[in-house]
Design a protein around this motif. Structure first.
Motif, PDB file in Angstrom:
ATOM      1  N   UNK A 124      54.225  44.187   0.258  1.00  0.00           N
ATOM      2  CA  UNK A 124      53.560  43.213   1.130  1.00  0.00           C
ATOM      3  C   UNK A 124      53.717  41.806   0.559  1.00  0.00           C
ATOM      4  N   UNK A 125      53.591  41.668  -0.754  1.00  0.00           N
ATOM      5  CA  UNK A 125      53.762  40.360  -1.391  1.00  0.00           C
ATOM      6  C   UNK A 125      55.157  39.808  -1.117  1.00  0.00           C
ATOM      7  N   UNK A 126      56.155  40.677  -1.143  1.00  0.00           N
ATOM      8  CA  UNK A 126      57.524  40.233  -0.861  1.00  0.00           C
ATOM      9  C   UNK A 126      57.673  39.795   0.591  1.00  0.00           C
ATOM     10  N   UNK A 127      57.035  40.524   1.510  1.00  0.00           N
ATOM     11  CA  UNK A 127      57.089  40.156   2.929  1.00  0.00           C
ATOM     12  C   UNK A 127      56.515  38.765   3.132  1.00  0.00           C
ATOM     13  N   UNK A 128      55.371  38.496   2.528  1.00  0.00           N
ATOM     14  CA  UNK A 128      54.735  37.196   2.703  1.00  0.00           C
ATOM     15  C   UNK A 128      55.605  36.076   2.139  1.00  0.00           C
ATOM     16  N   UNK A 129      56.276  36.361   1.052  1.00  0.00           N
ATOM     17  CA  UNK A 129      57.159  35.351   0.463  1.00  0.00           C
ATOM     18  C   UNK A 129      58.401  35.140   1.325  1.00  0.00           C
ATOM     19  N   UNK A 130      58.996  36.216   1.811  1.00  0.00           N
ATOM     20  CA  UNK A 130      60.219  36.119   2.604  1.00  0.00           C
ATOM     21  C   UNK A 130      59.979  35.471   3.959  1.00  0.00           C
ATOM     22  N   UNK A 131      58.797  35.739   4.546  1.00  0.00           N
ATOM     23  CA  UNK A 131      58.512  35.226   5.877  1.00  0.00           C
ATOM     24  C   UNK A 131      57.812  33.879   5.870  1.00  0.00           C
ATOM     25  N   UNK A 132      57.706  33.281   4.694  1.00  0.00           N
ATOM     26  CA  UNK A 132      57.061  31.962   4.608  1.00  0.00           C
ATOM     27  C   UNK A 132      57.712  30.940   5.534  1.00  0.00           C
ATOM     28  N   UNK A 133      59.058  30.932   5.679  1.00  0.00           N
ATOM     29  CA  UNK A 133      59.667  29.946   6.599  1.00  0.00           C
ATOM     30  C   UNK A 133      59.208  30.088   8.053  1.00  0.00           C
ATOM     31  N   UNK A 134      58.820  31.299   8.465  1.00  0.00           N
ATOM     32  CA  UNK A 134      58.350  31.465   9.844  1.00  0.00           C
ATOM     33  C   UNK A 134      56.847  31.214   9.967  1.00  0.00           C
ATOM     34  N   UNK A 135      56.187  30.950   8.844  1.00  0.00           N
ATOM     35  CA  UNK A 135      54.779  30.578   8.898  1.00  0.00           C
ATOM     36  C   UNK A 135      53.802  31.727   8.818  1.00  0.00           C
ATOM     37  N   UNK A 136      54.251  32.906   8.345  1.00  0.00           N
ATOM     38  CA  UNK A 136      53.325  34.029   8.210  1.00  0.00           C
ATOM     39  C   UNK A 136      52.394  33.788   7.037  1.00  0.00           C
ATOM     40  N   UNK A 137      51.086  33.740   7.328  1.00  0.00           N
ATOM     41  CA  UNK A 137      50.077  33.510   6.301  1.00  0.00           C
ATOM     42  C   UNK A 137      49.474  34.834   5.846  1.00  0.00           C
ATOM     43  N   UNK A 138      48.909  34.871   4.649  1.00  0.00           N
ATOM     44  CA  UNK A 138      48.228  36.088   4.218  1.00  0.00           C
ATOM     45  C   UNK A 138      47.094  36.437   5.191  1.00  0.00           C
ATOM     46  N   UNK A 139      46.858  37.722   5.422  1.00  0.00           N
ATOM     47  CA  UNK A 139      45.732  38.121   6.266  1.00  0.00           C
ATOM     48  C   UNK A 139      44.426  38.000   5.494  1.00  0.00           C
ATOM     49  N   UNK A 140      43.338  38.305   6.150  1.00  0.00           N
ATOM     50  CA  UNK A 140      42.058  38.345   5.444  1.00  0.00           C
ATOM     51  C   UNK A 140      41.965  39.592   4.568  1.00  0.00           C
ATOM     52  N   UNK A 141      42.443  40.716   5.092  1.00  0.00           N
ATOM     53  CA  UNK A 141      42.362  41.990   4.380  1.00  0.00           C
ATOM     54  C   UNK A 141      43.646  42.781   4.598  1.00  0.00           C
ATOM     55  N   UNK A 142      43.887  43.734   3.715  1.00  0.00           N
ATOM     56  CA  UNK A 142      45.058  44.597   3.811  1.00  0.00           C
ATOM     57  C   UNK A 142      44.639  46.058   3.724  1.00  0.00           C
ATOM     58  N   UNK A 143      45.125  46.852   4.659  1.00  0.00           N
ATOM     59  CA  UNK A 143      45.119  48.309   4.522  1.00  0.00           C
ATOM     60  C   UNK A 143      46.577  48.690   4.255  1.00  0.00           C
ATOM     61  N   UNK A 144      46.871  49.159   3.067  1.00  0.00           N
ATOM     62  CA  UNK A 144      48.243  49.475   2.689  1.00  0.00           C
ATOM     63  C   UNK A 144      48.428  50.946   2.395  1.00  0.00           C
ATOM     64  N   UNK A 145      49.666  51.330   2.049  1.00  0.00           N
ATOM     65  CA  UNK A 145      49.963  52.712   1.666  1.00  0.00           C
ATOM     66  C   UNK A 145      49.468  53.719   2.705  1.00  0.00           C
TER      67      UNK A 145
END
Length: 242
Positions: A45-66
Motif C-alpha cells: 500500500x505504501x508503494x501504491x501511494x508513492x507511485x500514484x502521487x502524480x495523480x493526486x491519490x492521498x492516504x486514506x483515513x484508515x486501511x483494511x489490508x491483507x
C-alpha cells in the motif's frame, strides 16, 4: 464512510478520471471518511501511494489490508493493536496446522511479500487442486480464490466484510452511511454485509454472478473510479460529487 478496494477499483480508470476522483476525495476529507479495503500488505500500500502521487491519490483515513487481516492508520500505516487482537487470536497456531497441507501443492506460489495473519499465494488455476480448499477449511481456515490469480488462506471468520463491521462497531458509526466498492471475489464479503455496495463495471465474472443475491449492491456501468462515482450518485450522494 467510503470503503474502496484498490486494484481494479480505486486504481482503475482513465488517468484523468482517477485524478478528478482523487481530487474530490481530498476536497471532502472532512466529510468523507475514506477506507482502503484491499488484499495488499501495508508495504505494498505504501508503494501504491508513492507511485500514484502524480495523480493526486492521498492516504486514506484508515486501511483494511491483507484481505481483512490487518487494520492500520491510513496516514502512518501503523497497525492498530486493539483492532488486530481478535484477528491475531483466530490466527494463533493455525499456520502450523495448515502448512503441511499446503506444502508442495501444484499451482501455488507463495507471494514474495510478507503478509500478516494469512497465507497469500499466486495461483495457476490450470493445475490447482480445488479439493485443497475443502481440506483447508476442515482444518479451520477460510479460503478465497479471486481473479483466478490470488489464493488467500485466512483465519476463520476473518475477511474484508467481518473486519469492516468490527471497525464500524469500534468507531460507533452508522452503517447506513457507508458505501463499499469493489471488483473481485475478495470483495464479496463486503457486499454480503448488507451495507450499500458498488460493483464497478469491470468486476470479475464470478463476482457479477453473485449479484442476484446482493440486494444492496449497485452494478455500475462505468469502470474503476468512474464506477465508484456512479454508485455514490445512485445511493444519494450525488450532491457531494463535483
Amino acid at each position: 464512510m467510503l470503503v474502496t478496494d484498490l486494484d481494479g477499483t480505486l486504481l482503475e480508470g482513465e488517468r484523468e478520471e482517477r485524478r478528478r476522483f482523487y481530487a474530490w476525495l481530498a476536497s471532502r476529507r472532512d466529510q468523507v471518511l475514506h477506507v482502503f479495503s484491499t488484499g495488499r500488505s501495508l508495504e505494498s500500500i505504501a508503494e501504491v501511494l508513492e507511485q500514484d502521487e502524480p495523480t493526486g491519490l492521498h492516504p486514506p483515513h484508515l486501511v483494511i489490508g491483507d484481505v481483512g487481516c490487518t487494520v492500520a492508520c491510513g496516514r502512518s500505516l501503523e497497525p492498530l493493536p486493539l483492532a488486530l487482537e481478535p484477528i491475531e487470536a483466530r490466527w494463533q497456531g493455525l499456520q502450523e496446522r495448515l502448512e503441511p497441507l499446503l506444502q508442495g501443492q501444484p499451482g501455488l506460489t507463495l507471494q514474495p511479500r510478507a503478509t500478516n495473519r494469512r497465507l497469500a499465494y499466486l495461483v495457476d488455476v490450470e493445475v490447482f487442486d480445488r479439493g485443497l480448499i475443502a481440506r483447508l477449511e476442515a482444518a479451520g481456515a477460510d479460503c478465497v480464490l479471486s481473479g483466478d490469480r490470488y489464493f488467500d488462506v485466512l483465519p476463520p471468520g476473518v475477511n474484508k466484510g467481518s473486519t469492516l463491521l468490527a471497525l464500524l462497531e469500534w468507531l460507533e458509526l452508522d452503517g447506513r452511511q457507508v458505501v463499499t466498492a469493489g471488483d473481485s471475489l475478495n470483495d464479496l464479503a463486503m457486499f454480503e454485509t448488507g451495507l450499500a455496495g458498488v460493483m464497478v463495471g469491470n468486476a470479475e465474472p464470478d463476482l457479477v454472478a453473485a449479484l442476484p443475491r446482493l440486494p444492496m449492491v449497485y452494478r455500475a456501468r462505468a469502470q474503476g473510479c468512474a464506477g465508484i462515482a456512479e454508485g455514490l450518485a445512485h445511493f444519494g450522494y450525488g450532491h457531494l460529487l463535483p
